[in-house]
Enzyme design. Structure first.
Site, PDB file in Angstrom:
ATOM      1  N   LYS A 160      -8.901   1.439   1.387  1.00 44.35           N
ATOM      2  CA  LYS A 160      -8.395   2.368   2.394  1.00 44.35           C
ATOM      3  C   LYS A 160      -7.114   3.018   1.878  1.00 44.35           C
ATOM      4  O   LYS A 160      -6.135   2.329   1.584  1.00 44.35           O
ATOM      5  CB  LYS A 160      -8.116   1.643   3.715  1.00 44.35           C
ATOM      6  CG  LYS A 160      -7.665   2.563   4.846  1.00 44.35           C
ATOM      7  CD  LYS A 160      -7.515   1.789   6.145  1.00 44.35           C
ATOM      8  CE  LYS A 160      -7.148   2.715   7.303  1.00 44.35           C
ATOM      9  NZ  LYS A 160      -5.796   3.297   7.142  1.00 44.35           N
ATOM     10  N   SER A 181      -5.567  -5.220  11.797  1.00 45.21           N
ATOM     11  CA  SER A 181      -4.616  -5.198  10.693  1.00 45.21           C
ATOM     12  C   SER A 181      -4.140  -6.604  10.357  1.00 45.21           C
ATOM     13  O   SER A 181      -4.185  -7.516  11.184  1.00 45.21           O
ATOM     14  CB  SER A 181      -3.427  -4.324  11.084  1.00 45.21           C
ATOM     15  OG  SER A 181      -2.359  -4.465  10.180  1.00 45.21           O
ATOM     16  N   THR A 192      -5.830  -2.071   1.902  1.00 45.37           N
ATOM     17  CA  THR A 192      -4.998  -0.875   2.057  1.00 45.37           C
ATOM     18  C   THR A 192      -4.192  -0.665   0.787  1.00 45.37           C
ATOM     19  O   THR A 192      -3.461  -1.555   0.349  1.00 45.37           O
ATOM     20  CB  THR A 192      -4.072  -1.001   3.272  1.00 45.37           C
ATOM     21  OG1 THR A 192      -4.863  -1.040   4.450  1.00 45.37           O
ATOM     22  CG2 THR A 192      -3.128   0.180   3.360  1.00 45.37           C
ATOM     23  N   HIS A 221      -2.859   7.529   5.523  1.00 43.02           N
ATOM     24  CA  HIS A 221      -2.157   6.664   6.478  1.00 43.02           C
ATOM     25  C   HIS A 221      -1.584   7.471   7.645  1.00 43.02           C
ATOM     26  O   HIS A 221      -0.484   7.218   8.133  1.00 43.02           O
ATOM     27  CB  HIS A 221      -1.046   5.875   5.779  1.00 43.02           C
ATOM     28  CG  HIS A 221      -0.916   4.465   6.250  1.00 43.02           C
ATOM     29  ND1 HIS A 221      -1.654   3.420   5.727  1.00 43.02           N
ATOM     30  CD2 HIS A 221      -0.144   3.900   7.218  1.00 43.02           C
ATOM     31  CE1 HIS A 221      -1.334   2.290   6.328  1.00 43.02           C
ATOM     32  NE2 HIS A 221      -0.420   2.561   7.247  1.00 43.02           N
ATOM     33  N   TYR A 237      -3.182  -6.118   3.926  1.00 44.81           N
ATOM     34  CA  TYR A 237      -1.993  -5.706   3.199  1.00 44.81           C
ATOM     35  C   TYR A 237      -1.690  -6.804   2.174  1.00 44.81           C
ATOM     36  O   TYR A 237      -1.579  -7.976   2.543  1.00 44.81           O
ATOM     37  CB  TYR A 237      -0.798  -5.559   4.137  1.00 44.81           C
ATOM     38  CG  TYR A 237      -0.805  -4.306   4.994  1.00 44.81           C
ATOM     39  CD1 TYR A 237      -0.662  -3.060   4.412  1.00 44.81           C
ATOM     40  CD2 TYR A 237      -0.920  -4.385   6.373  1.00 44.81           C
ATOM     41  CE1 TYR A 237      -0.643  -1.910   5.187  1.00 44.81           C
ATOM     42  CE2 TYR A 237      -0.908  -3.237   7.162  1.00 44.81           C
ATOM     43  CZ  TYR A 237      -0.764  -2.004   6.561  1.00 44.81           C
ATOM     44  OH  TYR A 237      -0.755  -0.874   7.326  1.00 44.81           O
TER      45      TYR A 237
END
Length: 382
Positions: free
Chosen positions: A255, A109, A158, A279, A132
């Site tokens: 995603k 991440s 994401t 999520h 992100y």
């Protein structure tokens, strides 16, 4: 309870609950609002039955497949998840080593606790970076360029976290990153001395992919809700996704896609793959489960884009049902996070061993020698 007592993912969950302070466990285990979607993510698989063929000569089987241009020994990916050193001192390093041993994809991440460069140097397994999109455009560009330089195999944008879901367990526990002790949770930390000593005396908790740009999450304790609601770009749109795909220039996935219309738009902007994901039920409670949406999305864009089924996967048979419905592969986060929290790399390896054995057993019992033989004729809908 010992690691050897774990025979399925729910066993790892129970062991993780015993070994983690409750605010940390509830961060992994919790979801949004009433947690209805989290529960549905797994129960959705119960609405479809497998139909086996017998006398199929399956002494030799092949569980391998190609996902986003890379060979994977299993049709299963380890989804990127944040803050892994909060769950075990080795964090993403343990997961990367286990993934390499089993020859499967894994991801880190933007909020990883080990750096892009460290993970890249650690493993030759196919690896993905989960981006992100922050309000700080310099930070976004930095992470993309670092992933290019480190030869990551794919980037996943994401798209379902422009604001945070209401994660009520975290609100009650006061969980932050970095974790901090509070009066209400002090006893829980005190009665989990191994975790607490590792955290207090181990390397300083940080988010090295971010900490040159923002203090939140590394030097400054902040809740995940506060971080998402203040740091991420709520104006992100399809033009943003197309620009990021162009800036990245490599294998690109979205995603968090859940609708047929969004799956079609992902194809239109040239994405290589989509993760059908909500999520883990941590964002919009009351949304459908990924498996519930899989058939419609495959019917619309199957064959035009790779489709990863993400969410609720707890068994090898869940992987089989996903593939038979048309997914390229299945993936999950909690399925290995519980094991990481329970026993580090050894725990993740045991979880992958169990899932591998379940996939192999299911293939033999279904009468298929390779995963490409799975199709919708193998399913019956209740």
């Amino acid at each position: 309870m010992k690691l050897s007592d774990c025979h399925n993912i729910d066993d790892f969950r129970r062991l993780a609950k015993a070994r983690l302070p409750w605010p940390v466990f509830d961060y992994i285990d919790g979801a949004a609002d009433d947690e209805l979607t989290k529960a549905r993510n797994t129960s959705a698989f119960d609405d479809v039955d497998l139909v086996p063929d017998v006398l199929a000569g399956v002494e030799t089987i092949d569980t391998s497949c190609t996902i986003m241009g890379c060979r994977s020994e299993l049709p299963l990916m380890l989804s990127p998840t944040a803050l892994q050193r909060a769950f075990h001192r080795d964090g993403e390093r343990a997961v990367a080593k286990a993934a390499e041993k089993f020859g499967v994809w894994f991801g880190i991440s933007s909020l990883a606790t080990h750096s892009i460069e460290e993970i890249a140097a650690l493993t030759s397994a196919p690896k993905l970076f989960q981006l992100y999109v922050h309000k700080d455009k310099g930070l976004n560009a930095s992470m993309i360029e670092r992933c290019k330089a480190a030869d990551f195999d794919a980037l996943a944008l994401t798209v379902d976290t422009i604001v945070s879901g209401k994660r009520e367990r975290c609100l009650r526990s006061g969980f932050t990153t970095p974790p901090r002790f509070s009066a209400s949770s002090l006893w829980s930390y005190a009665t989990r001395p191994r975790w607490t000593l590792d955290y207090v005396f181990g390397p300083k908790f940080r988010l090295p992919n971010l900490d040159s740009y923002v203090a939140e999450g590394s030097g400054k304790a902040v809740s995940i809700q506060e971080y998402f609601n203040t740091m991420l770009d709520t104006g992100m749109d399809w033009d943003t996704a197309a620009r990021i795909r162009q800036d990245w220039g490599g294998t690109f996935a979205l995603k968090g896609v859940m609708s047929v219309a969004d799956a079609r738009r992902a194809v239109d902007i040239g994405a290589d793959a989509i993760w059908i994901s909500n999520h883990g039920g941590r964002q919009l409670d009351g949304s459908r489960a990924p498996f519930d949406q899989l058939r419609e999305i495959v019917d619309e864009v199957g064959g035009e884009i790779e489709i990863i089924l993400d969410g609720g996967v707890r068994r090898g048979t869940h992987v089989m049902k996903s593939l038979a419905m048309g997914a390229t592969a299945a993936s999950g986060g909690r399925l290995y996070l519980y094991a990481l929290a329970a026993a580090g790399q050894e725990g993740v390896e045991r979880a992958l061993t169990i899932l591998k054995e379940e996939i192999e057993r299911a293939m033999r019992l279904m009468g298929v020698s390779n995963v490409q033989q799975l199709n919708r004729e193998r399913l019956r809908f209740r």
